[in-house]
Structures are given as structure tokens and as C-alpha cells.
Scaffold this active site. Structure first.
Site, PDB file in Angstrom:
ATOM      1  N   LYS A 104       0.856  -1.196   0.000  1.00 13.29           N
ATOM      2  CA  LYS A 104       0.000   0.000   0.000  1.00 13.29           C
ATOM      3  C   LYS A 104       0.892   1.245   0.000  1.00 13.29           C
ATOM      4  O   LYS A 104       1.873   1.318   0.733  1.00 13.29           O
ATOM      5  CB  LYS A 104      -0.900  -0.024   1.237  1.00 13.29           C
ATOM      6  CG  LYS A 104      -1.976   1.057   1.243  1.00 13.29           C
ATOM      7  CD  LYS A 104      -2.877   0.924   2.473  1.00 13.29           C
ATOM      8  CE  LYS A 104      -3.949   1.998   2.506  1.00 13.29           C
ATOM      9  NZ  LYS A 104      -4.772   1.943   3.738  1.00 13.29           N
ATOM     10  N   SER A 129      -9.726   2.189   2.574  1.00 12.43           N
ATOM     11  CA  SER A 129      -8.852   2.884   1.654  1.00 12.43           C
ATOM     12  C   SER A 129      -7.886   1.971   0.902  1.00 12.43           C
ATOM     13  O   SER A 129      -7.333   2.360  -0.117  1.00 12.43           O
ATOM     14  CB  SER A 129      -8.028   3.926   2.418  1.00 12.43           C
ATOM     15  OG  SER A 129      -7.174   3.283   3.352  1.00 12.43           O
ATOM     16  N   SER A 180      -9.871   0.003   6.876  1.00 14.76           N
ATOM     17  CA  SER A 180      -9.262  -0.003   5.536  1.00 14.76           C
ATOM     18  C   SER A 180      -8.549  -1.285   5.116  1.00 14.76           C
ATOM     19  O   SER A 180      -8.182  -1.423   3.952  1.00 14.76           O
ATOM     20  CB  SER A 180      -8.290   1.158   5.407  1.00 14.76           C
ATOM     21  OG  SER A 180      -9.009   2.341   5.211  1.00 14.76           O
TER      22      SER A 180
END
Ligand code: GLN
Length: 467
Positions: free
Chosen positions: A80, A155, A179
Site C-alpha cells: 500500500k 482505503s 481499511s
């Protein structure tokens, strides 16, 4: 060769250890898959093909020399973009960091590298991890591999989509309010938010520091557990890092017997606002647990009603402070002319997206003198009540369960103009962060209405991740 991409990390690891394949072949096959698929899915913001292949060759060399290697050595991973990796562009999904090349590795990345895990590239995310759909990325939305017209969660939607599209067997996420878990739920993958403080936040770009926590994403529980143990552990560079041994999650993931396990179903995390098909699969999972010998009881957590409201005061408050560092002087973007204040204003105006600005404004307001007690102070009290609800519930059960997200993946664009509707998707994941406990999402079958994945959330007390 692309069939290698269908294997779990554990299966790949067996092949690597038997020298049936090389890490270089495994890595290249994943890049082939990415080249074929990622123009549609768009999981990645940046690919480091050269670096990854060099890293794989190094693992192969060490294996050839019979050096000791970790179980995950040679396994590819999607990272990420909230985590810094030395020499690799890190944007956190924001224009304000475009072009910034971090001069250091986050602790998580150091640990990945030490374990011989191959970092394929950086995955897309909502800007500064604020969102539930990855549509708040400043660059492009990511598409859910199950249905390209839908969101992959957020996210960490780039990470979850990369797993579901078989672009990577492992991925890294961060979970401030859901997330890791909500993207796992809507893509049919596994996502774990470890106990707060278990995974170092050093080099993890801060959103809400009392809630942020890195964790593993994978397609199987055992893969997630292996990655969990690889990234967790005390770090003196993070002041909230736990200085106790990591719970033995790998050993736990191999155990099948759940006879006598006391499972509490949270009354407040079902019903209104939850999609019927999500609840159907959830109830079937409960029946399955019961048929395997678990004892099921219903528990009530009355303060959870206020969790979302408290989160949307605490998280923006902390974000308004954390994001003050993006001042056009130290990182990335700089626009405008004149004195320092004009340049800062112009840069922040141009560099931050709408949702980030909304949160900074909300947080600044909640912390301002005269309002602090009414907003931030009250939210902190609610946080304590939520911790007490959990403590009471865990006094009677081993684990608590709920659906991970109230709905399956919604359409891209469906909630973009309705922040509250977007926020509501995290209603079941947020209490876990507020209390600092651990939680994970497991695939729980497809919903009747739309044949899309649903998630089953399991929660345990802090430092009891192995449960
Ligand atoms: N969707 C939540 C938010 O927008 C949670 C995000 C996260 O966990 N990073 O704040």
C-alpha cells in the site's frame, strides 16, 4: 507459467523450497499477470519490476547457497502506497506528495526485505487513507475484479484488488477505521487488523495516529498469519509499539478445532442498513460455527451506536494535526509565489483533494478553543464507553463476530457525493479501532442479490490475535 499466480503463498513457498521454481520465475509470472490485467483493475500506482526481479535473484542465490531463508522468501507482495520504501515514489494517494522519493524504508518494509519478500510495487489507495472505496485517490479509481464497475473497498482498495485479481498472493494494508477489513470483505479476501501497536507505524504516513495500524492481506488465513508474524514486533522507533512477543498466529491458523469456543454475536452490528444477502451469509456462518461445536450467544454493545460519530471527530482531529506537515517546504508539491504563508495556502489548496480538506476543516473545528470539550472531549468519552462495552462482552465470550461491512461492493460513483453514506460502510469495523483491539475479515460467501463477496468479521481482545 501464469498458473503460478493462482497459488497461495504457502503453496508457492513449498515449490520454492523444493526448488521446483525459482523466485525469479514466480516474480516474473506475477508481472505477466499484472501486465495483462492491471490496465482494467488498476491496483497499482507504481511497479518496481527491475527492483523486484533483482530482489528475487538475490533470494534464489541465497537458496542455491543453502542459506537459511524465511518461509515467505521469494513470495511477491503488493505494498500500500502509505508505506515508505527507500528510493521508490510514495504518494499516499495524494498529489501533494507526487514526485516525493522517500530516503528511508518504513520498519514494515525493512522487515519484508529481511524476510526475502519481493515487493512488486505500490498499490492505489484513498488519499491519505481517507475513504471506503479508493475513489478518493488523486490518481484514478481501482476496480473490483469481481465486477469492474464496482469499488474494491477502501482505503486499501489497490491491495485488495491485487489479491482478488491474482496479481499478488500477499499485500500490505493499514487500518484506521476498516481499511484492511472492508476491502477484504468486498473482494472475497482475508484482511487482518492486528492489535494496536503490534505493527510499527514508523514510515507509515500518519492519518490518525491513535487508530492507524498496519496489517496483512492475503487470500488464505494461513498466508495472512505468516505475513502477520513477519511484519509485527516491537520497534523503538514507534512510541506506541508494544514491547511484548507477537501472539502465535501461525500456529493458531493451523488449528482446526473450535469445540467449546464461545462466540458472541453483536446485536447492534446487524439489522437496519445491512443488506439481506450479507446477513444471510453471516447467519449461515454462525450455523456452521455452531455445527462445529462453538457455543453461540448474543451480546449487546450499546455504545456502538455512537462509534461512527466519535470516529469522525477523533480521526479528523488527529488528521488535521498530522497533515499540517505538508506545508510546501519539506515534501513534494510546491505551488504559488510570495511569502511562506501564500505558498503554503496555494500548495495545500492545489495538493489536497476534497475529502482530505473536509477532514482537516472538521478536525480543526473540533479541536478549536470553545469547541474542544463539546466535540473532541465528548468523542474521547465515547471511546472509553466502547472499550468498556468490549471488556464486558469479552468477559463472557472468547471472540465477537459481525458482518464486516453492511453491504457488498457498491458501484463506482454511487456514493461519491454523499460522504455520510460512504462513512456508514465502516459502521462495523470502526469500534475495533477505537478500542485498539484486533479484528479480521474472512470471505463468507456471495450475497444472493448480486453474487458479490461478503465478509465475516472476528474480533478478539488486545494481544489475543491468535484467537
Ligand atoms: N473509511 C474510513 C475513513 O474514511 C477508514 C479508513 C481507514 O481505515 N484508513 O476514515
Amino acid at each position: 507459467m501464469t498458473e503460478l499466480t493462482k497459488l497461495s503463498a504457502v503453496e508457492l513457498s513449498e515449490k520454492l523450497q523444493k526448488k521446483e521454481v525459482s523466485a525469479e520465475e514466480v516474480t516474473k509470472s506475477h508481472f505477466e499477470g499484472i501486465e495483462k490485467l492491471d490496465n482494467k483493475v488498476k491496483s497499482f500506482l507504481y511497479l518496481d519490476k527491475e527492483g523486484a526481479i533483482a530482489q528475487a535473484k538475490e533470494v534464489d542465490k541465497r537458496r542455491k547457497d543453502n542459506q537459511e531463508l524465511s518461509a515467505l522468501a521469494g513470495i511477491p507482495l503488493a505494498l500500500k502506497d502509505v508505506l515508505t520504501q527507500k528510493g521508490i515514489p510514495t504518494t499516499c494517494g495524494s498529489k501533494i506528495l507526487e514526485g516525493w522519493i522517500p530516503p528511508y524504508d518504513s520498519t514494515v518494509v525493512t522487515k519484508l526485505k529481511n524476510a526475502g519478500i519481493i515487493i512488486l510495487g505500490k498499490t492505489n489507495m484513498d488519499e491519505f487513507a481517507m475513504g471506503s472505496s479508493t475513489e478518493n485517490s488523486a490518481f484514478h479509481p481501482t476496480h473490483n475484479p469481481w465486477d469492474l464497475t464496482r469499488i474494491p473497498g477502501g482505503s486499501g482498495g489497490g491491495s485488495s484488488a491485487s489479491l482478488a485479481a491474482f496479481e499478488a498472493p500477499l499485500a500490505l494494508g493499514t487500518d484506521t477505521g476498516g481499511s484492511i477489513r472492508q476491502p477484504a470483505a468486498v473482494t472475497g479476501t482475508v484482511g487482518v487488523k492486528p492489535t494496536y501497536g503490534a505493527v510499527s507505524r514508523y514510515g507509515m504516513i500518519a492519518f490518525s495516529s491513535s487508530l492507524d495500524q498496519g496489517g496483512p492481506c492475503a487470500r488464505t488465513v494461513l498466508d495472512a498469519a505468516l505475513l502477520h508474524e513477519a511484519i509485527a514486533g516491537h520497534d523503538s522507533k514507534d512510541s506506541t509499539s508494544i514491547s511484548a512477543p507477537t501472539p502465535k498466529v501461525v500456529e493458531a491458523a493451523k488449528r482446526a478445532d473450535i469445540k467449546g469456543l464461545k462466540v458472541g454475536v453483536i446485536k447492534e452490528l446487524q439489522g437496519d442498513g445491512y443488506q439481506k444477502g450479507v446477513l444471510n451469509r453471516f447467519n449461515e456462518s454462525i450455523e456452521l460455527l455452531s455445527s462445529l461445536g462453538a457455543e453461540i450467544v448474543e451480546v449487546s454493545c450499546p455504545s456502538f451506536e455512537y462509534a461512527l460519530a466519535a470516529y469522525y471527530l477523533i480521526a479528523p482531529s488527529e488528521c488535521s494535526s498530522n497533515l499540517a506537515r505538508f506545508d510546501a517546504m519539506r515534501y513534494g508539491l510546491r505551488v504559488g509565489e510570495g511569502d511562506a504563508e501564500s505558498v503554503m495556502n496555494a500548495t495545500r489548496e492545489a495538493g489536497f483533494g476534497r475529502e482530505v480538506k473536509r477532514r482537516i476543516i472538521l478536525g480543526t473545528y473540533a479541536l478549536s478553543s470553545g469547541y474542544y470539550d463539546a466535540y473532541y472531549g465528548s468523542a474521547q468519552k465515547v471511546r472509553t464507553l466502547i472499550m468498556q462495552d468490549y471488556a464486558k462482552a469479552f468477559a463472557g465470550v472468547d471472540v465477537l463476530v459481525s458482518p464486516t461491512a453492511p453491504t457488498t461492493a457498491f458501484k463506482i460513483g454511487e456514493k461519491s457525493n454523499d460522504p455520510l453514506a460512504m462513512y456508514l460502510n465502516d459502521v462495523a469495523t470502526i469500534p475495533v479501532n477505537l478500542a485498539g483491539i484486533c479484528g479480521m475479515s474472512l470471505p463468507s460467501g456471495l450475497a444472493d442479490e448480486d453474487n458479490l463477496p461478503t465478509g465475516f468479521q472476528i474480533m478478539a481482545p488486545a494481544m489475543e490475535d491468535q484467537r
